[in-house]
Enzyme design. Structure first.
Site, PDB file in Angstrom:
ATOM      1  N   GLU A   1      10.198  16.003  15.245  1.00 13.25           N
ATOM      2  CA  GLU A   1      10.192  16.717  13.981  1.00 13.25           C
ATOM      3  C   GLU A   1       9.760  16.983  13.387  1.00 13.25           C
ATOM      4  OE1 GLU A   1       8.924  12.379  12.215  1.00 13.25           O
ATOM      5  OE2 GLU A   1      11.052  12.799  11.089  1.00 13.25           O
TER       6      GLU A   1
ATOM      7  N   LYS B   1       0.816  -1.376  -0.399  1.00  9.69           N
ATOM      8  CA  LYS B   1      -0.025   0.276  -0.211  1.00  9.69           C
ATOM      9  C   LYS B   1       0.884   0.979   0.402  1.00  9.69           C
ATOM     10  CE  LYS B   1      -2.705   3.197   1.557  1.00  9.69           C
ATOM     11  NZ  LYS B   1      -1.615   4.436   1.253  1.00  9.69           N
TER      12      LYS B   1
ATOM     13  N   CYS C   1      14.209  10.915   7.070  1.00 11.52           N
ATOM     14  CA  CYS C   1      13.641  10.345   8.882  1.00 11.52           C
ATOM     15  C   CYS C   1      15.121  10.774   9.046  1.00 11.52           C
ATOM     16  CB  CYS C   1      13.132   9.431   9.005  1.00 11.52           C
ATOM     17  SG  CYS C   1      12.571   8.570   7.727  1.00 11.52           S
TER      18      CYS C   1
ATOM     19  N   GLU D   1       9.661   1.928  10.835  1.00 15.71           N
ATOM     20  CA  GLU D   1      10.935   3.068  11.249  1.00 15.71           C
ATOM     21  C   GLU D   1       9.644   4.262  10.969  1.00 15.71           C
ATOM     22  OE1 GLU D   1      13.781   1.509  10.884  1.00 15.71           O
ATOM     23  OE2 GLU D   1      13.930   3.853  11.503  1.00 15.71           O
TER      24      GLU D   1
END
Ligand code: UN1
Length: 525
Positions: free
Chosen positions: A412, A201, A310, A276
């Site tokens: 973040e 997906k 990331c 992750e």
């Protein structure tokens, strides 16, 4: 699972469009799901648009806005293909993957150009993204002739003990938009070489790059049903995948918040879950560092991919003795970066992914100034005039005099924003560097080997660099992080095999009698 944001929901004719624009839209290609070796529409017939973040007038394609029923069909298809694929010898499976690597290599330029168009990052970087998928494919296909287990002595005489890997079964792969071919490949290739069947997906914002990867799998001769792709809304089809009882494993890359939802769905049914997620990565610059080199590393780490990795260098902790010099140079370099459409070879930094990202990033920039009270040293604005009028562009932004506890130094941002934090010593720098909820990547710039090793030992991250930026991991080393970045797994390297296989310990007793472990102790002769 990111929401469909750049992709603007259902496809309907726009009343306000001129005839030219309407015609252009009619010529937009419609893509399909890949289920059981067939390219099929969503059962509801609806699609969503994939638009170019550098110019939202440019519609790249329409993709199925799939339903839960479509996802169920894909899962059934993966289920039906599972036994045959599992029994195909691993070296044969790997041969198909080597073929896949060749196909990806052949189309590298086109795939990179299409990726820039749908994702925004500059051509050099999308070339790197495709290359990373190629590297991953060749490297991991090699495992088809290894997939090592081990043997070990047994407690008893005439008894053999060994450990073999077995496939886990059906794997659901939920992938992000920032590395839309590399990250799907990190999951897909090991899943396949290990003998699993998969349902992918892809992120709503970048389905084309995953389509290209899946189409290449078809061309490589991977049998029908082994790889399935279903596009659409994360909350609908992503959730259906994560909660389906037949799906043994979910491998997810995305935000920490969504990862938690995915993990909960897996926990409900004892499915394996590899996550992750976010990062708040740091570069430490010591007083003995090559300052120019450190500046280059910070620029590349903070503004490469418009900061949407990331592993992005969103914090730079700098020793006070070189703080002014470093910050000045960093600001100069940030100012000089050419922002624009990633398809232009002159461009150094492209747009961010979508309107939500613009909103979130500008919100953090405001927080940095108002709530946190840090100094906005350069940038901070959306670019929306002239060549930028139809895209999601934000200036490369540097905050200086940032305190470690400020929100811009803790959360973040996932955009072209970095926070420079002064420090007095290595010990303090390490404390600041470790003082966030994430633990993906860290770097140190120093000429002193003792300091480099000290920092390597003390940083609680999954990746560490010396005299190099926080980005740029290679596929044959494990990739992943500690704390809120992950849940203990590592992708890439051979370590990824531990995600996509389960160990089976095998005991063979050829003594011809009952030998009871832990009880029938054999005395030394
Ligand atoms: C990511 O940061 O989202 O290490 C993936 C890197 C790339 C992969 C990054 N090879 O920067």
């Amino acid at each position: 699972m990111a929401q469909a944001r750049k992709a603007v929901g259902r496809t309907t004719a726009k009343k306000s469009e001129g005839a030219g624009a309407a015609k252009a839209r009619l010529s937009v290609k419609t893509y399909h799901n890949y289920i059981d070796g067939e390219w099929t529409r969503a059962s509801c017939g609806e699609t969503f648009e994939n638009v170019n973040p550098a110019d939202t007038r440019d519609c790249i394609g329409r993709f199925p806005l799939s339903t839960v029923e479509d996802m169920s069909r894909a899962i059934d298809s993966a289920k039906n293909a599972a036994d045959r694929w599992r029994h195909t010898p691993a070296p044969r499976r790997a041969e198909m993957l080597f073929r896949l690597g060749e196909i990806l290599m052949r189309h590298k330029e086109r795939f990179a150009a299409e990726m820039t168009r749908e994702m925004g990052k500059v051509l050099k970087e999308t070339g790197g993204d495709v290359q990373e998928a190629i590297d991953c494919t060749y490297y991991t296909a090699g495992e088809g002739r290894r997939l090592h287990g081990f043997t070990t002595p047994a407690e008893m005489p005439s008894k053999f003990a060994m450990c073999v890997r077995q496939p886990v079964g059906l794997c659901g792969l939920i992938t992000p938009w920032n590395f839309p071919m590399a990250i799907p490949s990190w999951k897909l290739i090991p899943a396949l070489v290990c003998g699993n069947t998969v349902i992918i997906k892809p992120a709503e914002d970048t389905p084309l790059s995953t389509y290209n990867l899946v189409k290449a799998c078809e061309e490589a001769g991977i049998p029908k049903g082994v790889v399935n792709m279903v596009t659409g809304d994360g909350g609908t089809v992503g959730a259906a995948l994560a909660s389906h009882p037949a799906v043994r494993l979910i491998s997810f890359t995305g935000s920490t918040e969504t990862g938690r939802v995915v993990a909960s769905a897996c926990a409900e049914r004892n499915a394996i879950c590899s996550l992750e997620m976010g990062g708040k990565n740091v570069i430490i610059v010591m007083d003995d560092a090559d300052v120019d080199l450190a500046v280059e590393g910070a620029v590349w780490g903070a503004f490469g991919t418009s900061g949407q990795r990331c592993t992005a260098s969103s914090r730079v902790v700098v020793h006070k003795k070189v703080y002014r010099k470093f910050t000045q140079k960093l600001v100069e370099r940030a100012k000089s970066l050419r922002v624009g459409n990633g398809a232009d070879p002159q461009t150094e930094m492209g747009p961010v992914i979508n309107a939500d990202a613009v909103h979130k990033i500008l919100g953090y920039i405001e927080t940095g100034q108002r709530e946190d009270g840090a100094t906005l040293a350069t940038g901070g604005n959306r670019l929306d005039a002239g060549e930028y009028a139809h895209g999601y562009f934000i200036e490369p932004t540097v905050f200086s005099d940032v305190a470690p506890g400020m929100r811009i130094a803790q959360e973040e941002i996932f955009g072209p924003v970095t926070a420079v934090i002064p420090t007095n010593s290595l010990e303090e720098a390490v404390e600041i560097a470790n003082g966030v909820r994430y633990g993906l990547s860290a770097a140190i710039y120093t000429q002193d080997v003792n300091r480099a090793f000290r920092a390597m030992e003390e940083m609680y991250t999954g990746i560490f660099y010396v005299n190099s930026s926080t980005i740029g991991a290679e596929v044959h080393l494990p990739f992943g992080g500690t704390k809120a970045t992950g849940n203990g797994h590592r992708e890439a390297g051979t370590q990824v095999l531990d995600i996509f296989t389960e160990w089976k310990s095998v005991y063979v007793d050829y003594s011809g009698k009952l030998q009871r472990a832990q009880i029938d102790v054999v005395e030394p002769q």
